[in-house]
Motif scaffolding. Structure first.
Motif, short mmCIF file in Angstrom:
data_model
loop_
_atom_site.label_atom_id
_atom_site.label_comp_id
_atom_site.label_asym_id
_atom_site.label_seq_id
_atom_site.Cartn_x
_atom_site.Cartn_y
_atom_site.Cartn_z
N ALA A 21 27.15 1.09 43.42
CA ALA A 21 26.65 2.08 43.03
C ALA A 21 25.26 2.33 43.07
O ALA A 21 24.99 1.55 43.84
N ASP A 22 25.09 3.37 42.57
CA ASP A 22 23.18 3.78 42.89
C ASP A 22 22.52 3.17 42.41
O ASP A 22 22.41 2.15 41.33
N THR A 23 21.71 2.76 43.54
CA THR A 23 20.06 2.47 43.38
C THR A 23 18.90 3.17 43.20
O THR A 23 19.29 4.50 42.94
N SER A 24 18.00 2.95 42.67
CA SER A 24 16.76 3.63 42.50
C SER A 24 15.95 2.94 43.46
O SER A 24 15.94 2.16 44.20
N GLU A 26 12.90 3.07 43.04
CA GLU A 26 11.82 2.05 42.28
C GLU A 26 12.18 0.24 43.43
O GLU A 26 11.21 -0.34 43.37
N ASP A 27 13.53 0.86 43.51
CA ASP A 27 14.19 -1.18 43.73
C ASP A 27 13.76 -1.71 44.92
O ASP A 27 13.58 -2.80 45.34
N TRP A 28 13.31 -0.81 46.10
CA TRP A 28 13.08 -0.79 47.55
C TRP A 28 11.90 -1.45 47.19
O TRP A 28 11.62 -2.51 47.45
N ALA A 30 10.14 -2.49 44.94
CA ALA A 30 9.85 -4.03 44.27
C ALA A 30 10.50 -5.06 45.10
O ALA A 30 9.44 -6.08 44.77
N ILE A 31 11.37 -4.60 45.50
CA ILE A 31 11.51 -6.00 46.81
C ILE A 31 10.61 -5.97 48.01
O ILE A 31 10.06 -7.22 48.04
N ALA A 32 10.17 -4.79 48.36
CA ALA A 32 8.65 -5.14 49.75
C ALA A 32 8.31 -5.56 49.14
O ALA A 32 7.37 -6.85 49.74
N ARG A 34 7.72 -7.65 46.78
CA ARG A 34 7.55 -9.35 46.08
C ARG A 34 7.76 -9.97 47.30
O ARG A 34 7.57 -11.01 47.84
N LEU A 35 8.29 -9.50 48.69
CA LEU A 35 8.52 -10.04 49.63
C LEU A 35 7.13 -10.48 50.41
O LEU A 35 6.64 -11.23 51.41
N ARG B 35 24.19 -0.54 47.37
CA ARG B 35 24.90 0.20 46.97
C ARG B 35 26.18 -0.71 46.35
O ARG B 35 26.90 -0.53 45.45
N ARG B 48 22.72 -1.25 33.14
CA ARG B 48 22.21 -1.49 34.57
C ARG B 48 20.59 -1.73 34.69
O ARG B 48 20.52 -2.69 35.95
N GLN B 56 17.53 -7.25 42.87
CA GLN B 56 16.09 -7.24 43.57
C GLN B 56 15.82 -8.59 43.68
O GLN B 56 15.77 -8.68 44.63
#
Lengths: 409, 183
Positions: A21-24, A26-28, A30-32, A34-35, B35, B48, B56
């Motif tokens: 499924a497609d991600t956004s 902004e997801d990475w 947000a992860i970065a 938080r890391l 993905r 979603r 995340q």
């Protein structure tokens, strides 16, 4: 389970297990984010704080010692005794009487003084003090007296003693036949703290006739493959320019004087080693590496000579260094100036770096407790078997001048 | 060709880079698996935005605890477990695993839908799974898709093995009912 169930599950599993499924974007992010917040301290950061703590302790320890030091020049004067002595002292006219009597006889002034001064307790005390401070026996057989005694920083209670000692010296010189001996004594400082910086030692530059990359983003054979057509057509041999920069070092030292000639020293030294690898061609790379070392030196120093406060010394010793941090930045170029990819990788040499060194230099006191020094040194760095190449790998012998300041107590 | 050469950092190199907190290695691992892991998250929740939150959270946990990967099996399988656990943790936190379907709503078991199922797309099947109640959906995912036994599911969710079986049966019946509407 029946066949229908198995096929039912099988079909769902087949179609959904590896469903993507497609991600956004902004997801990475947000992860970065938080890391970054939850990132644990890397080992090299812990070492950095440890080094800072050690430095603070050294400075604090030096400051504590400074605030509690005992001067070698203090007179342990019993004030009550002095008061009695001063009260018993005769009038100053007695001194004139001493100078006029027996003027033609070559005698020591104190001998003369003693003739008239036996009843003067202060003169006896003065004699004793002269003996203690000049290492000369003030007796009837002595023909030498210390002269040119530099004024000693006596406590207020001893001001009269200072006057008596000076008077005795003047009297001795005034008789003319006393062999004057100039004695200038300076107190030996037991502890000295130093800080210095150096790094005029030369680096190395080599041209290897092949690709010798230090990049984690691309390997030698990959670059060879990419550049093979162009190199073949142009008749170009793959080359790597390896440049090890001048090591830069900064140190704090603590010295303990064993006696007037010998001293032992240790401290903390920070060294930065920088290296670059560069290739050319249609596809090229540039790698820069920075290695941060902390070292603990140990040396013994010998004062060769001293004149007019300028001292010449030599020292020899060794040092063990460990690499507490390092970083490698590799850039890959595909024909233009802007890198196609840049990768930063932490690097650390696990092996300790041992070295021996010999130095000679000059030290000159600028103020009461501060001196400046300049020295030249030769060092040899042993091969520690590390796969990480540094300037010491190619140049184990190094010449390194240093300049700095020393605080003495 | 250049990008293939550059990105030829194999999975072991990626893992080692992640253990060193190399941000580029982490990004590359994220690009490689995000993905697929988003697909995992989408199966456990029905919207979603919640799936993105779980994604995340899963990657943060993954990169923070990558040292615990002992290379006893494929990395992707280990990664999948991390994301499944993240999804279950979210569901427990939202306290929606206890949603139940009354017996009145549970349809009777129907005949095989083999031919119909093969014609349905993955997205359509996903939509059907997302429409299930949370508890049924979770058990169905764990048993039918991830391959856990009912005993293991019981331990993971804090329910009995028999409860897991009955919930799976209910989930399957609901899906069959849903598929029946398409026919």
């Amino acid at each position: 389970m029946n066949k229908d169930t198995d096929s039912f599950e099988h079909l769902f599993r087949t179609k959904l297990k590896n469903l993507e499924a497609d991600t956004s974007p902004e997801d990475w992010e947000a992860i970065a984010t938080r890391l970054t917040k939850t990132k644990r301290l890397a080992m090299w950061q812990r070492w950095r704080y440890a080094v800072a703590v050690i430095l603070i302790l050294l400075i604090a320890g030096g400051g504590w010692y400074w605030s509690n030091r005992v001067s070698e020049l203090d007179f342990n004067v019993d004030k009550s005794h002095w008061e009695d002595t001063l009260n018993a002292q005769p009038n100053i006219d007695t001194r004139e009487h001493i100078f006029t009597d027996d003027a033609d006889e070559p005698t020591t002034s104190l001998e003369t003084l003693s003739k008239h001064g036996n009843s003067i307790p202060s003169i006896k005390v003065a004699s004793k003090q002269i003996e203690e401070k000049t290492n000369l026996s003030v007796n009837e057989d002595s023909r030498e007296l210390a002269t040119n005694i530099e004024p000693l920083p006596l406590p207020v209670a001893d001001s009269h003693m200072g006057l008596l000692i000076a008077d005795a010296a003047v009297a001795a010189v005034g008789f003319g036949n006393i062999k004057a001996k100039k004695v200038v004594r300076t107190a030996q400082k037991k502890w000295t703290f130093g800080t210095g910086i150096g790094g005029l030692n030369g680096g190395t530059t080599n041209l290897a006739q092949t690709y010798l990359l230090r990049s984690s983003s691309i390997e030698d054979r990959d670059l060879m493959m990419l550049n093979a057509p162009a190199n073949f057509n142009a008749g170009i041999t793959p080359q790597t320019k390896i440049d090890h920069k001048i090591p830069l070092s900064f140190g704090l030292s603590i010295n303990r004087n064993i006696n007037e000639r010998w001293a032992i020293s240790t401290g903390l030294v920070y060294t930065l080693l920088r290296s670059e690898w560069e290739t050319e061609g249609e596809y090229s790379t540039k790698t820069k590496r920075y290695l941060h070392f902390a070292g603990v030196p140990l040396a013994i120093t010998y004062k060769i000579a001293e004149w007019n406060k300028l001292s010449w010394y030599a020292s020899a010793g060794g040092m063990g260094e460990f690499n507490f941090a390092g970083q490698e930045k590799a850039s890959f170029y595909a024909g233009d100036d802007k890198p196609l990819q840049t990768r930063n990788t932490p690097v650390c040499m696990k092996e300790l770096q041992w070295s021996l060194n010999a130095r000679t230099g000059l030290n000159y006191p600028l103020m009461k407790y501060v001196g400046v020094f300049a020295e030249m040194g030769l060092s040899y760095h042993f091969d520690n078997g590390s796969k990480i190449e540094t300037v010491y790998s190619r140049k184990p012998w190094n010449f390194s001048p240093q300049i700095g300041l020393r605080l003495g107590f | 060709m250049c990008s293939n050469v550059i990105r030829r950092m194999n999975e072991q190199q990626l893992i080692d880079g992640c253990k060193r907190n190399d941000r580029l290695a982490q990004k590359e691992l994220y690009d490689k698996y995000s993905r697929k892991m988003m697909g995992v998250c989408m199966r456990y929740v029905n919207d979603r935005e919640t799936a993105r939150d779980i994604l995340q959270e899963g990657f943060v946990k993954l990169f923070t605890n990558v040292d615990s990967y002992l290379q006893e099996g494929p990395f992707e399988a280990w990664m999948r477990k991390v994301f499944v656990n993240s999804a279950l943790e979210y569901l427990r936190k939202m306290d929606i695993l206890k949603e139940a379907v009354s017996l009145d709503q549970a349809p009777e078991a129907s005949s095989s839908f083999h031919s119909v199922l093969t014609e349905l797309s993955a997205q359509e099947l996903l939509t059907m799974v997302q429409e299930l109640p949370a508890g049924f959906r979770t058990v169905f995912n764990l048993f039918a898709i991830e391959g856990y036994s009912h005993k293991e599911i019981g331990e993971m969710l804090g329910i009995t093995e028999s409860t897991s079986r009955s919930q799976y049966t209910r989930a399957r019946q609901l899906l069959q009912k849903r598929i029946g509407k398409i026919l």
